[in-house]
Design a protein around this motif. Structure first.
Motif, mmCIF file in Angstrom:
data_model
loop_
_atom_site.group_PDB
_atom_site.id
_atom_site.type_symbol
_atom_site.label_atom_id
_atom_site.label_comp_id
_atom_site.label_asym_id
_atom_site.label_seq_id
_atom_site.Cartn_x
_atom_site.Cartn_y
_atom_site.Cartn_z
ATOM 1 N N THR A 182 0.833 -1.198 0.000
ATOM 2 C CA THR A 182 0.000 0.000 0.000
ATOM 3 C C THR A 182 0.867 1.248 0.000
ATOM 4 N N ALA A 183 0.460 2.255 -0.747
ATOM 5 C CA ALA A 183 1.141 3.552 -0.755
ATOM 6 C C ALA A 183 0.108 4.640 -0.540
ATOM 7 N N VAL A 184 0.519 5.709 0.172
ATOM 8 C CA VAL A 184 -0.392 6.794 0.517
ATOM 9 C C VAL A 184 0.225 8.121 0.081
ATOM 10 N N LEU A 185 -0.369 8.748 -0.916
ATOM 11 C CA LEU A 185 0.051 10.071 -1.373
ATOM 12 C C LEU A 185 -0.782 11.122 -0.654
ATOM 13 N N GLY A 186 -0.166 12.217 -0.232
ATOM 14 C CA GLY A 186 -0.882 13.279 0.443
ATOM 15 C C GLY A 186 -0.673 14.629 -0.225
ATOM 16 N N GLU A 187 -0.850 15.706 0.571
ATOM 17 C CA GLU A 187 -0.614 17.089 0.146
ATOM 18 C C GLU A 187 -1.580 17.524 -0.963
ATOM 19 N N THR A 188 -2.854 17.637 -0.620
ATOM 20 C CA THR A 188 -3.869 18.006 -1.610
ATOM 21 C C THR A 188 -3.546 19.303 -2.353
ATOM 22 N N PRO A 189 -3.050 20.357 -1.674
ATOM 23 C CA PRO A 189 -2.719 21.567 -2.430
ATOM 24 C C PRO A 189 -1.613 21.348 -3.460
ATOM 25 N N GLU A 190 -0.867 20.242 -3.333
ATOM 26 C CA GLU A 190 0.238 19.988 -4.243
ATOM 27 C C GLU A 190 -0.083 18.921 -5.273
ATOM 28 N N ILE A 191 -1.380 18.605 -5.394
ATOM 29 C CA ILE A 191 -1.847 17.892 -6.595
ATOM 30 C C ILE A 191 -2.811 18.782 -7.368
ATOM 31 N N TYR A 192 -3.053 19.994 -6.862
ATOM 32 C CA TYR A 192 -3.993 20.921 -7.498
ATOM 33 C C TYR A 192 -3.494 21.271 -8.902
ATOM 34 N N GLY A 193 -4.330 21.055 -9.873
ATOM 35 C CA GLY A 193 -3.928 21.272 -11.265
ATOM 36 C C GLY A 193 -3.438 20.009 -11.928
ATOM 37 N N ALA A 194 -3.237 18.954 -11.100
ATOM 38 C CA ALA A 194 -2.840 17.652 -11.637
ATOM 39 C C ALA A 194 -3.819 16.565 -11.202
ATOM 40 N N GLU A 195 -4.900 16.973 -10.529
ATOM 41 C CA GLU A 195 -5.841 15.979 -10.007
ATOM 42 C C GLU A 195 -6.496 15.174 -11.123
ATOM 43 N N HIS A 196 -6.562 15.755 -12.326
ATOM 44 C CA HIS A 196 -7.165 15.020 -13.436
ATOM 45 C C HIS A 196 -6.338 13.798 -13.830
ATOM 46 N N LEU A 197 -5.043 13.817 -13.508
ATOM 47 C CA LEU A 197 -4.210 12.644 -13.780
ATOM 48 C C LEU A 197 -4.527 11.516 -12.807
ATOM 49 N N LEU A 198 -5.059 11.856 -11.631
ATOM 50 C CA LEU A 198 -5.440 10.847 -10.644
ATOM 51 C C LEU A 198 -6.868 10.349 -10.870
ATOM 52 N N THR A 199 -7.788 11.252 -11.224
ATOM 53 C CA THR A 199 -9.163 10.794 -11.468
ATOM 54 C C THR A 199 -9.215 9.817 -12.642
ATOM 55 N N ARG A 200 -8.328 9.973 -13.588
ATOM 56 C CA ARG A 200 -8.264 9.047 -14.713
ATOM 57 C C ARG A 200 -7.890 7.642 -14.249
ATOM 58 N N ARG A 201 -7.228 7.554 -13.082
ATOM 59 C CA ARG A 201 -6.783 6.260 -12.547
ATOM 60 C C ARG A 201 -7.690 5.759 -11.425
ATOM 61 N N ALA A 202 -8.767 6.480 -11.117
ATOM 62 C CA ALA A 202 -9.668 6.099 -10.033
ATOM 63 C C ALA A 202 -10.452 4.839 -10.403
ATOM 64 N N VAL A 203 -10.525 3.891 -9.458
ATOM 65 C CA VAL A 203 -11.167 2.613 -9.753
ATOM 66 C C VAL A 203 -12.690 2.713 -9.780
ATOM 67 N N SER A 204 -13.240 3.829 -9.295
ATOM 68 C CA SER A 204 -14.689 4.003 -9.324
ATOM 69 C C SER A 204 -15.007 5.494 -9.352
ATOM 70 N N PRO A 205 -16.217 5.848 -9.818
ATOM 71 C CA PRO A 205 -16.620 7.257 -9.769
ATOM 72 C C PRO A 205 -16.633 7.803 -8.345
ATOM 73 N N GLU A 206 -16.948 6.948 -7.369
ATOM 74 C CA GLU A 206 -16.983 7.397 -5.975
ATOM 75 C C GLU A 206 -15.607 7.840 -5.506
ATOM 76 N N VAL A 207 -14.566 7.102 -5.879
ATOM 77 C CA VAL A 207 -13.198 7.476 -5.503
ATOM 78 C C VAL A 207 -12.821 8.796 -6.169
ATOM 79 N N ALA A 208 -13.125 8.937 -7.451
ATOM 80 C CA ALA A 208 -12.812 10.187 -8.164
ATOM 81 C C ALA A 208 -13.583 11.357 -7.573
#
Length: 517
Positions: free
Chosen positions: A310-336
């Motif tokens: 398991t890995a845990v990424l944090g720092e929400t203000p430091e994914i701002y503007g790149a969050e779309h790269l993570l939603t593309r990898r979300a396993v469900s709409p609920e996670v995104a």
């Protein structure tokens, strides 16, 4: 995102930097470049510091500046090829991003059980796996902080722990809140969740919970929520009940001394890497962070996930503007949706405090070549590798999902790391370009340098030089594999630089939300 080949036209006299994607209109300078330098078909119109950007094409006013094939800002003046591209001619502006939920989700190819990597961990009575073996002093309120430190100081006397070689130490985790707050507000809930996460952390063999006695954050209210195995010794006390500071130091010291023999009765045994929870953080970032250390850490994360961890990424203000790269990898709409909801919360939070998400890059970040939060975030998100995003957690929530996950934390390093450790991280990896020295007891923290110059200057604080990637002597994947092994070695007991230096007690900083009254 992958690191491309150095930017150079055929027949050019010398390389000037690295282009990270063919569609980019800037490159990152390898070294300090003088005005008038002619290379790669360009003539530099200004001096450009190492790590800063050089324009390789004309960028009209208002048009996007592209790096990683992503928008990192917009030109405020006409930018010409060979110009230095930074805060003087680039601005942050909000723009729509395509979240494309789940578009990049792929099946995770797990390594067969019999082939999985292992480490030497400490298996607790309830099956949790620890990487360290501490006794702790948790404080309910700042009013008990000094007393807690006085108790911990007793265990630094020479020889006191000599008979307990399997105990890594006694650590006092103090903080600046616990009272002057609403008795049923968000601030108290976050503090209690953080303290619970540390109380239940496998790296604590036992602990003392210390309060003053009259605070809002009453010990009984916190302790009632703990899920702790009966084999784990726990004591609670308040300074007022004990009869003052000196009496409490004596009583607290006695209580911990009584825990030492049981805490020492542990041994390390072979366990699979799937038992690891790896925290990911960055601090003191520079332009090389997104080129070297962060992608290398991402490669190590991909390996850990394939081995069931398991890995845990944090720092929400430091994914701002790149969050779309993570939603593309979300396993469900609920996670995104949960990730996007946290982004929206931060937009409201900063606006309510007369701030902007672009306030995040620090002066050190900017000196290192990072121009906007968009650029910083696109590099920071590389720490998460390429595997599916399986869950999104609130600050200090217990991480229970396997694979690559995200936790909503601030960008301020001690606060972010505190939340991730409270969530259960048993090893931290911390990338830095300017040179951060943070530790986070009871969890070991590995420092990953983004560039060789800083690594050599601060070698006694750094655990791995990822600058070899931009130096050309190793690839991202090679350093990622080296880092994965270093993570396993650290989980097995190898001491990190920050542990050798004694870091990790003062860096416990729970996120303080709500009104201070």
């Amino acid at each position: 995102m992958t690191v491309a080949e150095p930017y150079e036209d055929v027949g050019s006299a010398e390389e000037i930097g690295v282009r990270l994607h063919a569609a980019d209109n800037v490159v990152v300078a390898y070294r300090d470049l003088d005005e008038g330098t002619a290379a790669a078909g360009l003539t530099l119109r200004q001096a450009v510091p190492r790590g800063h950007k050089v324009a390789t094409a004309a960028i009209p006013v208002g048009e996007p500046v592209r790096k990683y094939n992503q928008i990192i800002g917009f030109a405020t003046v006409a930018i010409e090829p060979g110009d230095h591209v930074h805060t003087h001619n680039v601005e942050f502006k909000a723009f729509e991003r395509d979240y494309a939920v789940g578009a990049d989700v792929t099946p995770t190819e797990l390594v067969p059980d019999e082939e999985r990597a292992t480490f030497q961990g400490i298996v607790r009575a309830d099956g949790r796996v620890a990487t360290r073996n501490y006794l702790g002093i948790l404080t309910s309120v700042n009013c008990s902080a000094t007393t807690a430190k006085l108790i911990a100081d007793q265990f630094r006397r020479p020889g006191l722990l000599d008979d307990f070689p399997n105990v890594d130490g006694v650590v006092a985790l103090t903080h600046g809140t616990g009272c002057g707050m609403a008795a049923d507000g968000e601030g108290l809930a976050v503090l209690q969740r953080t303290l619970t996460g540390y109380a239940e952390h496998p790296n604590f063999a036992g602990f003392l919970m210390l309060g003053l006695g009259c605070e809002v954050n009453q010990i009984s209210a916190v302790a009632d929520e703990w899920t702790i195995h009966p084999a784990t010794p726990v004591r609670t006390m308040t300074i007022q009940e004990q009869g003052g500071t000196a009496a409490t130091v004596r009583a607290g010291t006695k209580a911990l001394l009584e825990m030492l023999p049981a805490a020492n009765e542990v041994s390390r045994t072979t366990v699979p890497a799937s038992e690891l929870v790896l925290g990911l953080n960055c601090g003191g970032s520079d332009a090389y962070s997104g080129i070297t250390a962060n992608p290398a850490l991402g490669a190590a994360v991909d390996l850990l996930v394939r081995h069931g961890g398991t890995a845990v990424l944090g720092e929400t203000p430091e994914i701002y503007g790149a969050e779309h790269l993570l939603t593309r990898r979300a396993v469900s709409p609920e996670v995104a949706d949960r990730l996007v909801e946290r982004i929206r919360w931060w937009e409201r939070y900063t606006a309510a405090n007369n701030g902007s998400m672009d306030n995040n890059p620090s002066p050190g970040n900017k000196a290192g070549g990072l121009t906007t939060i968009l650029e910083k975030s696109l590099g920071a998100v590389a720490k998460g590798g390429t595997t599916n995003l399986t869950a999104v957690y609130g600050y200090a929530e217990k991480v229970t999902d396997r694979g690559f996950t995200f936790m909503d934390t601030p960008g301020y390093d001690p606060v972010s790391v505190t939340g991730i450790v409270a969530g259960g991280a048993t090893v931290m990896c911390f990338t830095t370009g300017r040179g951060s020295v943070l530790g986070c007891k009871p969890t070991p923290s590995l420092k990953l340098a983004t560039n060789t110059e800083m690594y050599e200057r601060m070698a006694e604080d750094m655990d791995l030089n990822c600058g070899v990637i931009v130096d050309g002597s190793a690839s991202v994947q090679e350093v990622g594999r080296e880092l994965f092994q270093l993570i396993l070695d650290t989980a097995s007991g190898r001491r990190t630089r920050s542990e050798e230096l004694g870091f990790g007690q003062e860096e416990f900083v729970p996120w303080q939300l709500g009104a201070v009254m």
